[in-house]
Structures are given as C-alpha cells and as structure tokens.
Design a protein around this motif. Structure first.
Motif, PDB file in Angstrom:
ATOM      1  N   HIS A 165      66.523  -8.852  23.093  1.00  0.00           N
ATOM      2  CA  HIS A 165      66.504  -7.936  21.946  1.00  0.00           C
ATOM      3  C   HIS A 165      65.273  -8.150  21.094  1.00  0.00           C
ATOM      4  O   HIS A 165      65.365  -8.116  19.870  1.00  0.00           O
ATOM      5  CB  HIS A 165      67.766  -8.093  21.094  1.00  0.00           C
ATOM      6  N   SER A 166      64.143  -8.414  21.732  1.00  0.00           N
ATOM      7  CA  SER A 166      62.921  -8.627  20.932  1.00  0.00           C
ATOM      8  C   SER A 166      61.868  -7.610  21.351  1.00  0.00           C
ATOM      9  O   SER A 166      62.021  -6.939  22.355  1.00  0.00           O
ATOM     10  CB  SER A 166      62.411 -10.033  21.111  1.00  0.00           C
TER      11      SER A 166
ATOM     12  N   PHE B 221      65.093 -10.627  36.379  1.00  0.00           N
ATOM     13  CA  PHE B 221      63.776 -10.992  35.858  1.00  0.00           C
ATOM     14  C   PHE B 221      63.761 -10.832  34.342  1.00  0.00           C
ATOM     15  O   PHE B 221      64.141  -9.776  33.822  1.00  0.00           O
ATOM     16  CB  PHE B 221      62.703 -10.099  36.490  1.00  0.00           C
ATOM     17  N   GLU B 222      63.349 -11.873  33.669  1.00  0.00           N
ATOM     18  CA  GLU B 222      63.150 -11.811  32.225  1.00  0.00           C
ATOM     19  C   GLU B 222      61.649 -11.729  31.972  1.00  0.00           C
ATOM     20  O   GLU B 222      60.905 -12.661  32.302  1.00  0.00           O
ATOM     21  CB  GLU B 222      63.709 -13.060  31.545  1.00  0.00           C
ATOM     22  N   ALA B 223      61.230 -10.624  31.413  1.00  0.00           N
ATOM     23  CA  ALA B 223      59.796 -10.413  31.179  1.00  0.00           C
ATOM     24  C   ALA B 223      59.271 -11.415  30.152  1.00  0.00           C
ATOM     25  O   ALA B 223      59.991 -11.800  29.224  1.00  0.00           O
ATOM     26  CB  ALA B 223      59.559  -8.992  30.691  1.00  0.00           C
ATOM     27  N   PRO B 224      58.021 -11.804  30.282  1.00  0.00           N
ATOM     28  CA  PRO B 224      57.445 -12.673  29.254  1.00  0.00           C
ATOM     29  C   PRO B 224      57.267 -11.898  27.952  1.00  0.00           C
ATOM     30  O   PRO B 224      57.154 -10.680  27.957  1.00  0.00           O
ATOM     31  CB  PRO B 224      56.092 -13.079  29.848  1.00  0.00           C
ATOM     32  N   ARG B 225      57.263 -12.636  26.850  1.00  0.00           N
ATOM     33  CA  ARG B 225      56.990 -12.037  25.536  1.00  0.00           C
ATOM     34  C   ARG B 225      55.686 -12.621  25.022  1.00  0.00           C
ATOM     35  O   ARG B 225      55.436 -13.821  25.187  1.00  0.00           O
ATOM     36  CB  ARG B 225      58.107 -12.370  24.549  1.00  0.00           C
TER      37      ARG B 225
ATOM     38  N   TYR C  23      49.189 -17.250  31.882  1.00  0.00           N
ATOM     39  CA  TYR C  23      49.574 -15.938  31.362  1.00  0.00           C
ATOM     40  C   TYR C  23      48.411 -15.234  30.688  1.00  0.00           C
ATOM     41  O   TYR C  23      47.584 -15.866  30.029  1.00  0.00           O
ATOM     42  CB  TYR C  23      50.717 -16.085  30.361  1.00  0.00           C
ATOM     43  N   VAL C  24      48.379 -13.915  30.890  1.00  0.00           N
ATOM     44  CA  VAL C  24      47.449 -13.050  30.186  1.00  0.00           C
ATOM     45  C   VAL C  24      48.311 -11.964  29.536  1.00  0.00           C
ATOM     46  O   VAL C  24      49.150 -11.361  30.210  1.00  0.00           O
ATOM     47  CB  VAL C  24      46.447 -12.400  31.169  1.00  0.00           C
ATOM     48  N   PRO C  25      48.177 -11.732  28.240  1.00  0.00           N
ATOM     49  CA  PRO C  25      49.049 -10.756  27.576  1.00  0.00           C
ATOM     50  C   PRO C  25      49.004  -9.384  28.247  1.00  0.00           C
ATOM     51  O   PRO C  25      47.948  -8.944  28.715  1.00  0.00           O
ATOM     52  CB  PRO C  25      48.473 -10.678  26.157  1.00  0.00           C
TER      53      PRO C  25
ATOM     54  N   LEU D 109      51.353 -16.572  24.222  1.00  0.00           N
ATOM     55  CA  LEU D 109      52.612 -16.478  24.960  1.00  0.00           C
ATOM     56  C   LEU D 109      53.737 -16.962  24.054  1.00  0.00           C
ATOM     57  O   LEU D 109      53.726 -18.100  23.583  1.00  0.00           O
ATOM     58  CB  LEU D 109      52.545 -17.358  26.216  1.00  0.00           C
ATOM     59  N   ALA D 110      54.700 -16.075  23.797  1.00  0.00           N
ATOM     60  CA  ALA D 110      55.834 -16.462  22.952  1.00  0.00           C
ATOM     61  C   ALA D 110      56.988 -16.986  23.787  1.00  0.00           C
ATOM     62  O   ALA D 110      57.740 -17.859  23.364  1.00  0.00           O
ATOM     63  CB  ALA D 110      56.293 -15.262  22.122  1.00  0.00           C
TER      64      ALA D 110
END
Ligand code: MG
Length: 231
Positions: free
Chosen positions: A230-231, A155-159, A198-200, A165-166
């Motif tokens: 790495h962000s 799983f890659e988390a959202p940024r 998406y909600v931050p 949403l980045a």
C-alpha cells in the motif's frame, strides 16, 4: 476475533488446472496475458526498440522465433502473482545455456530463468528456476524437454525513494508446484557476469519473455495484480 462485521474476502473463482493436452482456466480476477490465440497483448523489444510481435502462435501456444527480440506485455505490473506455462524443445539441441534458454523477466528486469534443466548441466545460478546470476533454485524440479511446465511466482516490486532504494524486490517461485524460492530478496535486475545493483525505475512495468535463440513455447499466461505494501 470472530467479529461478524469484519469485511469478508471477496470471492475469486479459482479456475482449473491445465492438462498436458490443454490449458485450464485462469482465476476469475486474473488479467489474461496470453490465451493461446494471438499476441494482442504483446510487443517485441529488440535492441531497445519497440516493434510488432513476431513470435509464432499455433495450437494454443506461442513459440519464440530465434533471432527475434524478447516479447513484453503492454500491460504493466508492480506487485503481482504470475502463472506461466512453458516447454523447451522436445528435441533438445545444444548444451548448458544453449539448450532451451528463455526467461521470465518480471518488470522486464528481474529474471526467473527458463532453461532445459532435465539432464543438462549448467551453472547453478543459471539453471531453470534460478534468479538468474543471483540464486540457484532450492531444487531442480524440471520436467523432460517438450513437456509443459509451470511457474507460479509472487513478486513484490522494489520501492524507490527518489534515487534511493527504499525496499528491495522479493520473489517466491514454484516450479511445477515445487518451491524454488521463498520470499527471496533480489540483489537487483538481471545482469550477465556481473553483480547486480538496483537502478530506480517506474512502479509498474511490462512482463518480458526472453528471446534467447531457442524455440521455447509458452501458453496460459496470466497475472493477478497485488498491492502488498500500500505504498
Ligand atoms: Mg534466460
């Protein structure tokens, strides 16, 4: 190429596979979230409240107690590799979404559905291994009710950049070793009967197992923290 001074990957002992009778060992660098003995790493989430865990622990597994809330890990994760073993009731009851329903909600938000999908018709984006309400699995790799099944999830988390949403979340899911989703871009958190957005939220959140009224069992749950961007 072939530079001997290039840093070598660190060593991870890969653990051992589970058998139907007993779970094997997790990899050496995994965070063990459930080892078959107790719910020390878990809390109950019920109608927005955080309560002590109440699911049954016996014979090396935990079992959802109908009428209780989902159970969430105290440990929080962003990018993560997850291994989860689960079994729906050996004596199935109910149909469609009422048969063996639970779910793996990564970050408490993004659901990989758990359902008895062996000889149980339901809507495609709600069957076992679906990104619930968004994407059906590529195939139905369900074992019979009562048999232990595995999910392996990357799983890659959202940024988020402030309120924006980045980068969306991505999930790769294997069910019993069979690919269901390859780097699937998620539309947002799990929603019932409406399109997600998406909600931050925080960069790391707990892993939630859904309480959905069916006594689904879990064993051998571990996570490996990843940092994919790495962000
Ligand atoms: Mg569910």
């Amino acid at each position: 190429m072939h530079d001997d001074s290039r840093p070598r990957p660190r060593i991870v002992s890969p653990g051992t596979a589970s058998t139907p009778a007993s779970p094997g060992q997790p990899p050496s660098d995994a965070t063990v979230l459930f080892d078959g003995k107790d719910l020390a790493n878990w809390e109950q989430r019920r109608r927005g409240e955080t309560l002590p865990p109440v699911w049954k622990v016996e014979n090396g597994y935990m079992e959802v107690v109908p009428g209780t809330g989902g159970h969430i890990t105290k440990q929080r994760f962003g990018d993560v590799q997850l291994h989860i073993e689960w079994a729906t009731p050996a004596q199935p009851s109910g149909n469609s979404q009422a048969r063996g329903n639970s779910g793996v909600l990564i970050m408490g938000l993004y659901e990989v559905q758990i359902l008895d999908s062996y000889d149980n018709i339901s809507y495609a984006d709600g069957q076992a291994g679906a990104i619930y309400g968004q994407f059906p699995p590529l195939v139905n790799a369900a074992r019979k009710p009562g048999e232990w099944q595995t999910y392996d999830i990357i799983f890659e988390a959202p940024r988020f950049d402030g309120d924006e949403l980045a980068r969306p979340a991505f999930a790769t899911v294997l069910h019993n070793g069979v690919l269901l989703h390859h780097h699937r871009e998620l539309l947002g958190p799990m929603r019932h009967r409406r399109v997600s957005e998406y909600v931050p939220h925080e960069p790391e959140l707990g892993l939630l197992l859904q309480g959905h009224g069916n006594p689904v069992r879990y064993r051998k749950i571990w996570a490996r923290r990843l940092d994919l961007h790495h962000s």
